[in-house]
Enzyme design. Structure first.
Site, PDB file in Angstrom:
ATOM      1  CD  GLU A   1      -3.018  -0.694   0.008  1.00 14.62           C
ATOM      2  OE1 GLU A   1      -3.132   0.243  -0.619  1.00 14.62           O
ATOM      3  OE2 GLU A   1      -3.653  -1.665  -0.369  1.00 14.62           O
TER       4      GLU A   1
ATOM      5  CE1 TYR B   1      -6.608   3.134   0.490  1.00 19.28           C
ATOM      6  CE2 TYR B   1      -4.161   3.176   0.660  1.00 19.28           C
ATOM      7  CZ  TYR B   1      -5.294   2.647   0.240  1.00 19.28           C
ATOM      8  OH  TYR B   1      -5.115   1.501  -0.806  1.00 19.28           O
TER       9      TYR B   1
ATOM     10  CG  ASP C   1      -7.776   4.564  -3.039  1.00 21.73           C
ATOM     11  OD1 ASP C   1      -9.067   4.242  -3.304  1.00 21.73           O
ATOM     12  OD2 ASP C   1      -6.773   3.513  -3.717  1.00 21.73           O
TER      13      ASP C   1
END
Length: 492
Positions: free
Chosen positions: A124, A206, A224
């Site tokens: 990520e 996030y 996102d």
């Protein structure tokens, strides 16, 4: 009594939703309707009540000012039927169509969850501002070198930067390393809740949601750019997607949709949809599994002049700052007993700010575009202050060549870079001050030969500079060979 009834009618959420969804009325229209109501009220009140009414009207207008960024089209959440349909449709689609990516795997046991969390975290962070195809090879190399968080915690920033070179946004790599050291030092294992993950260096809302839902099955949302695009189209949200209040609504919508039985898969399906079918400029609405629930698609079918790509609203980006930089590739030729060779000087950037802690060639930032003479003057001053090096005085200048220029784009900076190659020579003992031994972790500069330089983890801009040097040397070599051949022919 009339006043009370009129206000209730105005703030009825069903009324506002229906007018916005059908595009018959926008937030500005609704606001002007409120103003008309206030005029009506002032006529029905006595003169003694007028000051009080003005205060009430002013207060209502201030409240409308605060809420206006929401656009009036985000107050309604998904109903239960919509939520269930979206969950089922997206998960079915994802099970059949998900891309085969190296960081996607099923966690088979409790003991694998911590490792899975680490893998999700690395992927990520790498995927932020970077394309999937670019990330894949970097991810594989990273996991081969540091397969667990404990392996990464033992690494140095230098090693991490070398592995990260070319991905850009180098602060991500630094925070990833600092976060790994923080988790390992905590002795409590990998945090398994989003709230706990957000306490780790470099992990925001996030990333915490992604790790917690995918690795630990916690029913928390992720938001996102891809998710914002999907949600904005599902609800036909026309408000500024960068606005603080708008972002809160996106998180609220995402939280409502996340499937409690498969939160990780659902979050990935939402992101996958945005990355593939629900793209920025060419959405494939006919193939979308949730197009029947999409308000933007419905509006497009009613009115072809309003394409789905109208959502989310395009935000005008601020113009990047323009600056200028002159880079001096300083090559030092050493002549000592039985050995000679060239080494390049690299300078370590400050530990804070742009490209913190990374290595680069000596450079000077200029306030404005400057002539060649002005640039060389600035470089000479820098070399004197940093290395006590003065061309033609403390060393012999073998050559000094302007190699060209190029433009490099950072997030908020457009930098024009001028490149020169300065080759100097010292006699034996003349470099004692310049090449004195220092502990590696305290170096602010170092000298490396060309073989080492070619394998170092350098930023794309520094690599571009070095490629210009290599091209120049190649041209010199070709020219030298041609001259030698020409001389040989004349002799024969």
């Amino acid at each position: 009594m009339i006043l009370l009834l009129f206000r209730v009618r105005l703030i009825n959420p069903t009324f506002e939703r229906s007018t916005v969804a059908s595009k018959r009325q926008n937030p500005k229209t609704i606001r002007s309707f409120h103003c008309k109501a206030s005029s009506f009220e002032s006529k029905t009140m006595s003169h003694s009540s007028a000051p009080r009414m003005r205060k009430c009207r002013q207060k209502e207008e201030e409240e409308e000012e605060e809420e206006e960024p929401l656009g009036g089209d985000m107050e309604d959440l998904f109903n239960e039927k919509e939520t269930q349909n979206i969950r089922t449709s997206l998960l079915d689609w994802y099970d059949e169509n998900q891309r085969d990516l190296p960081w996607r795997k099923k966690t088979r046991s409790e003991t694998e969850k911590e490792r899975r969390a680490y893998e999700v975290w690395v992927s990520e962070i790498m995927l932020q501002q970077t394309r999937v195809q670019t990330v894949m090879e970097y991810y594989k190399r990273w996991m081969h070198k540091w397969p667990t968080i404990y392996d990464l915690a033992q690494a140095s920033l230098e090693e991490v930067n070398e592995m990260w070179a070319g991905l850009g946004y180098y602060r991500r790599a630094r925070f990833l390393l600092e976060g790994a050291k923080m988790v390992v030092a905590g002795k409590e294992g990998f945090p398994n809740k989003a709230s706990s993950l957000m306490k780790v260096k470099g992990i925001g809302e996030y990333t915490a949601g992604a790790i917690a839902s995918i690795a630990f099955n916690e029913a928390v949302p992720v938001v996102d750019g891809n998710v914002i695009r999907v949600l904005a189209r599902l609800k036909a949200i026309s408000a500024n997607p960068k606005d603080r209040l708008t972002v809160k609504i996106f998180w609220k919508l995402a939280a409502q949709l996340v499937d409690p039985s498969r939160p990780g898969d659902f979050n990935q399906s939402l992101m996958e949809l945005g990355a593939t079918l629900c793209s920025v400029s060419k959405p494939s609405c006919s193939s979308c599994p949730i197009s029947s629930q999409c308000r933007a698609y419905s509006l497009f079918q009613e009115n072809r002049s309003i394409p789905v790509t109208e959502y989310p609203t395009k935000v005008v980006k601020a113009k990047p700052k323009v600056d200028f930089c002159c880079v001096c590739v300083l090559e030092i030729q050493i002549q000592e007993k039985n050995q000679s060779g060239g080494r390049f000087v690299l300078v370590k950037r400050p530990e804070e700010g742009l490209l913190a802690g990374l290595w680069e060639f000596p450079s000077v930032i200029l306030d404005k575009e400057a002539s060649l003479a002005a640039r060389r003057k600035a470089i000479n001053l820098y070399l004197k202050e940093a290395f006590h090096l003065e061309p033609k005085e403390t060393c012999t200048v073998v050559s000094r060549k302007e190699l060209g220029e190029f433009v490099h784009i950072f997030t908020h900076i457009r930098r024009k870079i001028y490149v020169e190659l300065l080759v100097v020579q010292f006699t034996e003992g003349g470099t004692i001050d310049l090449f004195k031994d220092e502990a590696e972790d305290t170096l602010t500069w170092k000298c490396v030969d060309s073989d080492v330089l070619s394998t170092m983890g350098l930023t794309s801009a520094v690599r571009k500079v070095y490629s210009m040097v290599e091209a120049h040397k190649q041209d010199l070599s070709v020219s030298s060979n041609r001259t030698a051949i020409s001389r040989k022919r004349r002799i024969t």
